[in-house]
Motif scaffolding. Structure first.
Motif, PDB file in Angstrom:
ATOM      1  N   ASN A 102       0.836  -1.201   0.000  1.00 14.63           N
ATOM      2  CA  ASN A 102       0.000   0.000   0.000  1.00 14.63           C
ATOM      3  C   ASN A 102       0.870   1.249   0.000  1.00 14.63           C
ATOM      4  O   ASN A 102       2.079   1.190   0.244  1.00 14.63           O
ATOM      5  CB  ASN A 102      -0.919   0.017   1.226  1.00 14.63           C
ATOM      6  N   GLY A 103       0.217   2.396  -0.246  1.00 18.74           N
ATOM      7  CA  GLY A 103       0.900   3.675  -0.095  1.00 18.74           C
ATOM      8  C   GLY A 103       2.093   3.851  -1.012  1.00 18.74           C
ATOM      9  O   GLY A 103       2.102   3.409  -2.166  1.00 18.74           O
ATOM     10  N   GLU A 104       3.124   4.479  -0.491  1.00 17.61           N
ATOM     11  CA  GLU A 104       4.313   4.775  -1.273  1.00 17.61           C
ATOM     12  C   GLU A 104       5.028   3.512  -1.730  1.00 17.61           C
ATOM     13  O   GLU A 104       5.594   3.479  -2.831  1.00 17.61           O
ATOM     14  CB  GLU A 104       5.273   5.651  -0.447  1.00 17.61           C
ATOM     15  N   MET A 105       5.005   2.466  -0.901  1.00 19.75           N
ATOM     16  CA  MET A 105       5.644   1.203  -1.288  1.00 19.75           C
ATOM     17  C   MET A 105       4.961   0.615  -2.521  1.00 19.75           C
ATOM     18  O   MET A 105       5.623   0.121  -3.438  1.00 19.75           O
ATOM     19  CB  MET A 105       5.599   0.214  -0.124  1.00 19.75           C
ATOM     20  N   TRP A 106       3.628   0.669  -2.560  1.00 22.00           N
ATOM     21  CA  TRP A 106       2.905   0.165  -3.732  1.00 22.00           C
ATOM     22  C   TRP A 106       3.254   0.980  -4.975  1.00 22.00           C
ATOM     23  O   TRP A 106       3.456   0.411  -6.060  1.00 22.00           O
ATOM     24  CB  TRP A 106       1.397   0.216  -3.481  1.00 22.00           C
ATOM     25  N   LYS A 107       3.344   2.286  -4.830  1.00 23.89           N
ATOM     26  CA  LYS A 107       3.695   3.131  -5.981  1.00 23.89           C
ATOM     27  C   LYS A 107       5.079   2.781  -6.518  1.00 23.89           C
ATOM     28  O   LYS A 107       5.302   2.762  -7.739  1.00 23.89           O
ATOM     29  CB  LYS A 107       3.632   4.600  -5.581  1.00 23.89           C
ATOM     30  N   LYS A 108       6.021   2.503  -5.618  1.00 20.69           N
ATOM     31  CA  LYS A 108       7.372   2.122  -6.051  1.00 20.69           C
ATOM     32  C   LYS A 108       7.344   0.791  -6.805  1.00 20.69           C
ATOM     33  O   LYS A 108       7.980   0.637  -7.851  1.00 20.69           O
ATOM     34  CB  LYS A 108       8.302   2.022  -4.840  1.00 20.69           C
TER      35      LYS A 108
END
Length: 371
Positions: free
Chosen positions: A125-131
């Motif tokens: 989720n969040g920034e980790m998912w975007k990465k």
């Protein structure tokens, strides 16, 4: 002595009754629904609705409940609550219109124990998912997604498959199953061979279009797809009826919101039922029949349908959609340009499918005859 024993038994029964009553009341208080929360079927104390769901065809059961509860309802699975949404309009509202609010996955203790928390493209989720998403897109582009090199690689794979089929015929080997194809492409390709042999007149029309646009000697290319609307429509209809991901994956509400006039508190797990979209009677003229006309206008031109969501929708849409569409078109045309496919005499197809991570056809046999 006997009186003492009776009293002890009564005390034990009383204690058990008290414990059961306490657990039932505690369970009720813990799972009280807030005002205007989505309704749902009666749930058992402690267990919820876990025994109500058909484990073999859960998407069918949940879609039927959606019709009863106006496309949004709640269930309890043990101690967990989940809101299910059905039908094109409701699913689009959650995944597209409110995409930012329903982009994350709910916390999973099992996932955390097995693979750690907030890891991987699917579960993070969040920034980790975007990465993870940026990395996956970059990797797909490095492999040639959107470039001619990937198209050529897929065509080469299709030639390998055709050569293997020819070799088996020359050596007298029967080609009864889809083992070769199962490892070369996706579950949707299995559905091609499951659906198409039963629709002889539609196959003939596809092959007429292939012969007219490409012929037997011209090199196949993705550029041909624009001039083959009927073939494209057949492939899309196979995907719709194939229904390989009928339940999608859980989302979680990032903040308090409403769906279909129902209140969805922050942290609520939401399950979109993609099967209900692909078979929505308000969106498809003949939802339970194989009908390429769903994707054709009156002039025979291909038309996209917003309710076509085999790859999900919104921010979590499958990143491999473009690759899958390339593979499906190139493999489909390569195979049907060269072969006629038919079911062996007496072969009966089980239409229910096998539910796992994806929904796949039951094993079946098929004949391939050179045109």
């Amino acid at each position: 002595m006997a009186l003492t024993t009776v009293l002890e038994i009564l005390d034990l029964k009383g204690l058990l009754l008290f414990v059961v009553a306490f657990l039932v009341v505690a369970d009720f208080l813990k799972h009280r629904k807030p005002p205007n929360y989505p309704p749902g079927p009666f749930s058992l104390p402690l267990l919820g609705n876990i025994f109500h769901i058909d484990s073999k065809q859960p998407h069918i059961y949940l879609t039927k409940l959606g019709r009863v509860y106006n496309n949004i309802f709640s269930l309890r699975l043990g101690r967990d609550k989940v809101v299910c949404i059905t039908g094109y309009k409701m699913v689009k509202e959650a995944l597209v219109t409110q995409a930012e609010n329903f982009v994350d996955r709910p916390h999973s203790p099992m996932q955390e124990r097995v693979g750690g928390s907030n890891v991987g493209l699917f579960s993070s989720n969040g920034e980790m998912w975007k990465k993870h998403r940026r990395f996956t897109l970059s990797t797909l582009r490095n492999f040639g997604l959107g470039k001619k090199t990937l198209e050529l690689a897929i065509l080469e794979e299709s030639r390998f498959l055709l050569d293997e089929m020819d070799r088996q015929k020359v050596t007298g080997q029967h080609w009864p199953t889809l083992t070769a194809i199962r490892y070369k492409t996706t579950e949707t390709t299995q559905n091609i061979f499951f659906c198409v042999p039963q629709k002889k007149e539609k196959v003939e029309k596809v092959q007429e279009e292939i012969d007219r646009v490409i012929g037997q000697s011209q090199e196949l290319s993705l550029a041909n797809r624009a001039n083959m609307p009927y073939t494209d429509a057949v492939i899309h209809e196979i995907q719709r009826l194939g229904d390989i991901v009928p339940l999608n994956a859980l989302r979680v509400a990032d903040k308090d919101t409403t769906l279909g006039k129902c209140f969805i508190p922050k942290g609520t797990a939401v399950l979109p039922i993609l099967h209900s979209v692909l078979f929505d009677e308000n969106e498809w003229e003949t939802p339970y029949k194989f009908n390429p006309g769903h994707f054709l206008d009156k002039e025979g031109n291909f038309v996209r349908r917003e309710a076509f969501m085999p790859f999900s929708a919104g921010k979590r849409v499958c990143l491999g959609e473009q690759l899958a569409r390339m593979e499906l078109f190139l493999f489909f045309v390569s195979l049907f340009r060269k072969y006629r496919f038919s079911a062996p005499e007496g072969e009966k197809f089980n239409l229910d499918g096998v539910m796992g991570i994806t929904r796949t056809p039951h094993p079946f046999k098929i004949h391939a005859t050179a045109r």
